[in-house]
Design an enzyme around this catalytic site. Structure first.
Site, PDB file in Angstrom:
ATOM      1  N   LYS A 121       0.827  -1.207   0.000  1.00 11.13           N
ATOM      2  CA  LYS A 121       0.000   0.000   0.000  1.00 11.13           C
ATOM      3  C   LYS A 121       0.860   1.254   0.000  1.00 11.13           C
ATOM      4  O   LYS A 121       0.618   2.200  -0.766  1.00 11.13           O
ATOM      5  CB  LYS A 121      -0.945  -0.021   1.199  1.00 11.13           C
ATOM      6  CG  LYS A 121      -1.909   1.166   1.241  1.00 11.13           C
ATOM      7  CD  LYS A 121      -1.489   2.162   2.293  1.00 11.13           C
ATOM      8  CE  LYS A 121      -2.465   3.310   2.427  1.00 11.13           C
ATOM      9  NZ  LYS A 121      -2.097   4.255   3.517  1.00 11.13           N
ATOM     10  N   ASP A 139      -6.538   0.930   1.313  1.00  6.73           N
ATOM     11  CA  ASP A 139      -6.441   0.768   2.759  1.00  6.73           C
ATOM     12  C   ASP A 139      -7.760   0.205   3.278  1.00  6.73           C
ATOM     13  O   ASP A 139      -8.660  -0.135   2.499  1.00  6.73           O
ATOM     14  CB  ASP A 139      -6.084   2.088   3.439  1.00  6.73           C
ATOM     15  CG  ASP A 139      -7.123   3.181   3.194  1.00  6.73           C
ATOM     16  OD1 ASP A 139      -8.234   2.877   2.699  1.00  6.73           O
ATOM     17  OD2 ASP A 139      -6.831   4.351   3.503  1.00  6.73           O
TER      18      ASP A 139
END
Length: 210
Positions: A121, A139
């Site tokens: 991420k 997320d």
């Protein structure tokens, strides 16, 4: 309604709300963005932005960060959760950037994810926002909203990222992930009620006056 049709509605409504998408984390270059994103894990962007000015005042390059002791870094970021671990990772990250990459943040997922404290991420955010490479950082908040909007039935962010990339055109990825974050904060916070989430109602066929 297909996922692509849902995605078209989502894109249309998000573009109305958020035609501009400033990056929520304050930074001045790829390295300071990388640090800020690494610090943001399990911490709000607001808190990161409160802490990083002190950190960047003394360590805004890999060389300067690598020169600090772990305890010095920890003291500068102690208001942030997991500060001990993050301080160790920042020093190791900076040392590796100096030793292996001539103090330049690399521009590939593989090299970024080799850095301590940098997961997929974080690498995706840096690739998309620092270098303009098409990426779709996911997320837990984006995962939650894309599940609500039935873009994904994935059990984790990895599966959600794959579904998102299939549903949304590639040239929208870098912008729409930020738009979804902004929307979630304003209309569908994780701990709030979903009454204001008009996109969910729109996708379910409910009328909305939003």
């Amino acid at each position: 309604m297909t996922k692509k049709q849902r995605a078209e509605i989502i894109l249309r409504e998000l573009e109305k709300l958020y035609p501009e998408t400033p990056i929520p984390l304050d930074h001045t270059d790829p390295f300071t963005l990388l640090v800020a994103v690494a610090l943001s894990a399990q911490t709000t962007d607001k808190k990161v932005n409160e802490v990083t000015p002190k950190l960047f005042a003394v360590a805004d390059t890999p060389q300067k960060m690598a020169a600090l002791e772990v305890e010095q870094i920890r003291e500068l970021i102690k208001e942030i959760g997991l500060s001990n671990t993050k301080a160790r990772n920042l020093k190791k990250m900076a040392e590796l950037l100096v030793e292996k990459h001539d103090s330049v943040v690399p521009q590939t997922f593989e090299e970024l994810e080799e850095l301590p404290g940098v997961g997929h991420k974080t690498a995706s955010v840096v690739m998309s926002q620092a270098f303009g490479h098409p990426a779709f950082p996911v997320d837990t908040h984006i995962h939650r909203l894309l599940t609500q909007w039935k873009i994904t039935s994935g059990k984790n962010v990895v599966e959600t990222e794959k579904d998102a990339k299939k549903a949304f055109p590639k040239n929208t990825w870098n912008k729409v992930h930020l738009q979804i974050i902004f929307y979630g904060r304003e209309y569908s916070p994780a701990r709030g009620n979903r009454e204001r989430d008009f996109i969910s109602r729109m996708l379910s066929g409910e009328k909305t006056t939003e």
